[in-house]
Scaffold this motif. Structure first.
Motif, mmCIF file in Angstrom:
data_model
loop_
_atom_site.group_PDB
_atom_site.id
_atom_site.type_symbol
_atom_site.label_atom_id
_atom_site.label_comp_id
_atom_site.label_asym_id
_atom_site.label_seq_id
_atom_site.Cartn_x
_atom_site.Cartn_y
_atom_site.Cartn_z
ATOM 1 N N PHE A 1 0.834 -1.207 0.000
ATOM 2 C CA PHE A 1 0.000 0.000 0.000
ATOM 3 C C PHE A 1 0.867 1.254 0.000
ATOM 4 O O PHE A 1 0.627 2.202 -0.763
ATOM 5 N N GLY A 2 1.897 1.264 0.837
ATOM 6 C CA GLY A 2 2.784 2.414 0.909
ATOM 7 C C GLY A 2 3.515 2.665 -0.396
ATOM 8 O O GLY A 2 3.613 3.813 -0.856
ATOM 9 N N VAL A 3 4.029 1.606 -1.009
ATOM 10 C CA VAL A 3 4.749 1.752 -2.272
ATOM 11 C C VAL A 3 3.814 2.256 -3.372
ATOM 12 O O VAL A 3 4.187 3.133 -4.177
ATOM 13 N N LEU A 4 2.600 1.755 -3.412
ATOM 14 C CA LEU A 4 1.656 2.171 -4.453
ATOM 15 C C LEU A 4 1.252 3.634 -4.292
ATOM 16 O O LEU A 4 1.227 4.394 -5.271
ATOM 17 N N VAL A 5 0.936 4.045 -3.066
ATOM 18 C CA VAL A 5 0.553 5.439 -2.840
ATOM 19 C C VAL A 5 1.703 6.369 -3.202
ATOM 20 O O VAL A 5 1.511 7.397 -3.865
ATOM 21 N N TYR A 6 2.916 6.016 -2.787
ATOM 22 C CA TYR A 6 4.060 6.873 -3.101
ATOM 23 C C TYR A 6 4.343 6.875 -4.606
ATOM 24 O O TYR A 6 4.689 7.915 -5.168
#
Length: 440
Positions: free
Chosen positions: A390-395
């Motif tokens: 989730f963090g990688v996708l949002v960033y």
């Protein structure tokens, strides 16, 4: 999304990879997110018997990694504090990225906690029936409020997208919202300082866990202040590390070298203070707190997996050494040393949170108690894998479609050796003039 339509959303003057390459990048992370959601669903539907936690190991992988990402995400509040309150203007080059990092860290941590609680539909019980004598209540309130602050800070970044700025109401709203940034920075600093401290204080008041228990300074145990110091110290290092990593992956110059060196110097100063405070705290615990609890300090390190090496690694290898590197101008000026020291600092706070959760629960509380072991189930690992994805996708989406690094456009138009041309600054320019400049 067709290539032409996709390009229309990318900020003007910036170059990004093709739509096909971007989709290939996000595909494995999307798959990891789907797998993690499945694992989390099993925990929510079938219960926490899907995990390897029990009455002794109530704090497992989720809590350990939650504490870690919350500490790493502290770069958002501390960078905002330095930029807007202390007026360290050079940090304007990374503040947008810091906000995104803080948002994904805190939202991911809250999501993992909802699974850890087991009945997320009753999350409102914490607010409606608060236990006013529990530090966890203060942590819950502060984390929730700070996540709201981060979402509000993220909104202007989204509204600066070139397509959204074509909507006049969005443009006016973003301009007005930007005026509140100093208030938001102050509120965010206040909330983050206290919940970081309370997360540490939670362990320091555990009288039944002599390994973690600490004497109080005023009304707070020493771990309250150590958690604040460690989070503030590694926050800039994590921003430095992620900025360098994104630059390498995207093959683009995002900030000037002196910005990364400034982050390293700030992190080194605070890390040195933390190492000193941690050393004093450890000596007091060895010579007074532990003996008064009926244990000699060496007894806690009698089991091989948690030998004295772990204490040495936490204080010296991942604390003192990166602090000295970051404080040395000659070493800090070399990218390899700078990035390595930042990585060591981040590993140090990870090890500290491991010690305070998993090691604390593994150690005996009575003389005849055995040492315990714990290994997370695949459901626990998968659930936190979803948080990482989730963090990688949002960033990734934020980096592609938003202007996270204000200096990037200017750096693309000048030679790598030339660091004298300043990046354009539109913050103080009227709205109509900013529009005309962006359309050039």
């Amino acid at each position: 999304m067709p290539e032409k339509t996709d390009r229309e959303w990318i900020p003007r003057g910036l170059r990004r990879c093709s739509t096909r390459q971007f989709l290939l990048w996000i595909l494995p992370w999307a798959a990891l997110l789907a797998f993690g959601l499945y694992a989390a669903g099993l925990c929510l539907v079938k219960g926490l018997n899907q995990t390897n936690m029990d009455n002794r190991f109530a704090f497992g992988l989720w809590i350990f990694l939650d504490l870690t990402v919350i500490a790493l995400g502290a770069g958002a509040f501390f960078t905002g504090f330095l930029l807007y309150i202390l007026k360290v203007k050079d940090l304007d080059a990374v503040i947008n990225s810091a906000v995104v990092i803080g948002l994904v860290c805190y939202s991911g941590a809250v999501a993992a906690l909802l699974v850890d609680v087991g009945q997320p539909l009753r999350f409102w019980f914490t607010f409606w029936y608060p236990n006013v004598h529990s530090m966890l209540t203060e942590v819950t309130f502060c984390i929730t409020c700070y996540l709201t602050v981060l979402a509000i800070e993220y909104l202007p970044i989204v509204l600066r997208n070139r397509k959204l700025r074509q909507v006049p109401s969005f443009l006016v709203f973003e301009f007005e919202l930007h005026k509140l940034i100093y208030v938001l920075a102050g509120v965010g600093t206040f909330l983050s300082f206290f919940h970081q401290g309370s997360l540490g204080g939670l362990f320091g008041v555990l009288r039944g866990r002599p390994f973690a228990f600490r004497e109080g300074l005023a009304v707070w145990p020493s771990t309250f202040f150590l958690f604040i110091l460690s989070a503030a110290a590694v926050g800039p290092s994590f921003i430095l590390l992620t900025t360098w990593l994104v630059s390498k992956i995207s093959k683009k110059r995002l900030v000037r070298p002196h910005v990364l060196q400034l982050l390293g110097r700030i992190s080194g100063l605070l890390l040195a203070v933390y190492v000193l405070a941690k050393t004093v705290d450890t000596l007091v615990w060895i010579n007074r707190t532990s003996p008064e609890s009926g244990f000699a300090a060496w007894q806690y390190y009698g089991w091989a997996p948690f030998g004295t090496w772990i204490l040495f690694a936490e204080i010296v290898v991942f604390g003192l050494i990166p602090a000295l590197i970051l404080l040395a101008p000659r070493l800090r000026g070399r990218t390899g040393w700078l990035v390595s020291a930042a990585a060591l600092a981040c590993l140090g706070v990870t090890l500290n949170r491991f010690v305070m959760t998993v090691q604390t629960l593994a150690l005996p509380t009575l003389g005849f108690d055995p040492f315990l072991s714990y290994w997370p189930s695949w459901q626990e690992i998968g659930t936190f894998g979803a948080v990482v994805a989730f963090g990688v996708l949002v960033y990734s989406f934020s980096f592609r479609y938003l202007r996270l690094f204000p200096q990037e456009r200017a750096l693309r138009l000048q030679p790598a050796e030339d660091e004298t041309v300043p990046a354009r600054r539109y913050d103080d320019v009227p709205v109509d003039l900013r529009l005309s400049l962006d359309r050039r």
